[in-house]
Design a protein around this motif. Structure first.
Motif, mmCIF file in Angstrom:
data_model
loop_
_atom_site.group_PDB
_atom_site.id
_atom_site.type_symbol
_atom_site.label_atom_id
_atom_site.label_comp_id
_atom_site.label_asym_id
_atom_site.label_seq_id
_atom_site.Cartn_x
_atom_site.Cartn_y
_atom_site.Cartn_z
ATOM 1 N N ASN A 14 0.828 -1.203 0.000
ATOM 2 C CA ASN A 14 0.000 0.000 0.000
ATOM 3 C C ASN A 14 0.865 1.256 0.000
ATOM 4 O O ASN A 14 0.572 2.218 -0.720
ATOM 5 C CB ASN A 14 -0.949 0.001 1.195
ATOM 6 C CG ASN A 14 -2.078 0.975 0.992
ATOM 7 O OD1 ASN A 14 -2.997 0.705 0.238
ATOM 8 N ND2 ASN A 14 -1.999 2.120 1.659
ATOM 9 N N VAL A 63 -4.391 6.467 -4.144
ATOM 10 C CA VAL A 63 -4.282 5.379 -3.164
ATOM 11 C C VAL A 63 -4.096 5.992 -1.775
ATOM 12 O O VAL A 63 -3.130 6.708 -1.534
ATOM 13 C CB VAL A 63 -3.109 4.433 -3.492
ATOM 14 C CG1 VAL A 63 -2.941 3.371 -2.421
ATOM 15 C CG2 VAL A 63 -3.314 3.796 -4.862
ATOM 16 N N SER A 64 -5.022 5.679 -0.882
ATOM 17 C CA SER A 64 -4.973 6.213 0.476
ATOM 18 C C SER A 64 -3.853 5.570 1.287
ATOM 19 O O SER A 64 -3.634 4.364 1.211
ATOM 20 C CB SER A 64 -6.314 5.949 1.177
ATOM 21 O OG SER A 64 -6.220 6.263 2.544
ATOM 22 N N ARG A 65 -3.187 6.372 2.078
ATOM 23 C CA ARG A 65 -2.138 5.839 2.974
ATOM 24 C C ARG A 65 -2.730 5.022 4.112
ATOM 25 O O ARG A 65 -2.034 4.250 4.740
ATOM 26 C CB ARG A 65 -1.305 6.985 3.539
ATOM 27 C CG ARG A 65 -0.441 7.632 2.505
ATOM 28 C CD ARG A 65 0.463 8.674 3.123
ATOM 29 N NE ARG A 65 1.183 9.349 2.065
ATOM 30 C CZ ARG A 65 1.469 10.619 2.064
ATOM 31 N NH1 ARG A 65 1.113 11.373 3.081
ATOM 32 N NH2 ARG A 65 2.121 11.160 1.063
ATOM 33 N N SER A 97 -5.553 3.024 3.739
ATOM 34 C CA SER A 97 -6.548 2.268 2.984
ATOM 35 C C SER A 97 -7.134 1.094 3.776
ATOM 36 O O SER A 97 -6.421 0.388 4.492
ATOM 37 C CB SER A 97 -5.898 1.727 1.715
ATOM 38 O OG SER A 97 -6.778 0.859 1.045
ATOM 39 N N ARG A 155 -1.694 9.365 -6.205
ATOM 40 C CA ARG A 155 -2.430 10.106 -5.171
ATOM 41 C C ARG A 155 -3.789 9.486 -4.902
ATOM 42 O O ARG A 155 -4.426 9.784 -3.906
ATOM 43 C CB ARG A 155 -2.618 11.561 -5.594
ATOM 44 C CG ARG A 155 -1.332 12.337 -5.673
ATOM 45 C CD ARG A 155 -1.557 13.764 -6.053
ATOM 46 N NE ARG A 155 -2.520 13.852 -7.173
ATOM 47 C CZ ARG A 155 -3.180 14.937 -7.499
ATOM 48 N NH1 ARG A 155 -3.015 16.032 -6.808
ATOM 49 N NH2 ARG A 155 -4.007 14.941 -8.521
ATOM 50 N N SER A 190 0.756 4.069 -2.803
ATOM 51 C CA SER A 190 0.378 5.451 -2.477
ATOM 52 C C SER A 190 1.460 6.438 -2.905
ATOM 53 O O SER A 190 1.162 7.588 -3.186
ATOM 54 C CB SER A 190 0.038 5.602 -0.992
ATOM 55 O OG SER A 190 1.178 5.489 -0.194
#
Length: 161
Positions: free
Chosen positions: A96, A106-108, A110, A104, A100
């Protein structure tokens, strides 16, 4: 664990089944994961393995409510028996973090890292329509990635993007 109203409306107390095809590995699993008022542990283990992070070959126990979200959306679309094509299921924190840094989008933090999310496609089904149906049911998060041809579904708080 209380059954959300949308799930109960679709399935009542009856069995819940799902078919998953993992695009990166070519693996599939198809079966009933809920029957006789409880989740089937062996079927959940099979689903966990297919939903694993293929980059790390690492599996985690997926939140069974995610399968309820997928099965309920599928039933509302009249697509029972069709396989969900999984673009991304569980993501190890390292995977992940790498994703990320690359995007941008992709949530840190997630929900993929908690086994609560999947990025999916249903063959022959429009991603916009899938996202609309899922969002109407308020079962969790719904993200539409039209350009990429998939949607994000999770069993976290109801929200959309």
């Amino acid at each position: 664990m209380a059954t959300p109203p949308a799930v109960a409306q679709v399935f009542g107390g009856g069995p819940r089944s799902i078919a998953i095809h993992r695009l990166q590995t070519g693996e599939s699993v198809n079966g009933t994961y809920w029957h006789d008022g409880r989740y089937d542990r062996e079927m959940l283990r099979q689903l966990d393995w297919v939903m694993r992070d293929p980059r790390m070959s690492e599996a985690t126990p997926m939140d069974p409510r995610l399968f309820d979200v997928l099965a309920t959306v599928q039933a509302r679309m009249g697509a029972q028996g069709e396989a969900w094509h999984v673009v991304s299921g569980y993501r190890a924190p390292e995977t992940n973090a790498m994703r990320s840094r690359e995007s941008r989008r992709v949530s840190r933090v997630s929900l993929h890292m908690s086994g609560m999310a999947a990025d999916v496609q249903l063959t022959g089904r429009n991603s916009l329509q899938l996202a609309r149906v899922a969002a109407e049911m308020q079962l969790g998060g719904v993200g539409l990635y039209r350009r990429d041809g998939f949607i994000h579904l999770d069993c976290g708080p109801a929200r959309r993007w």
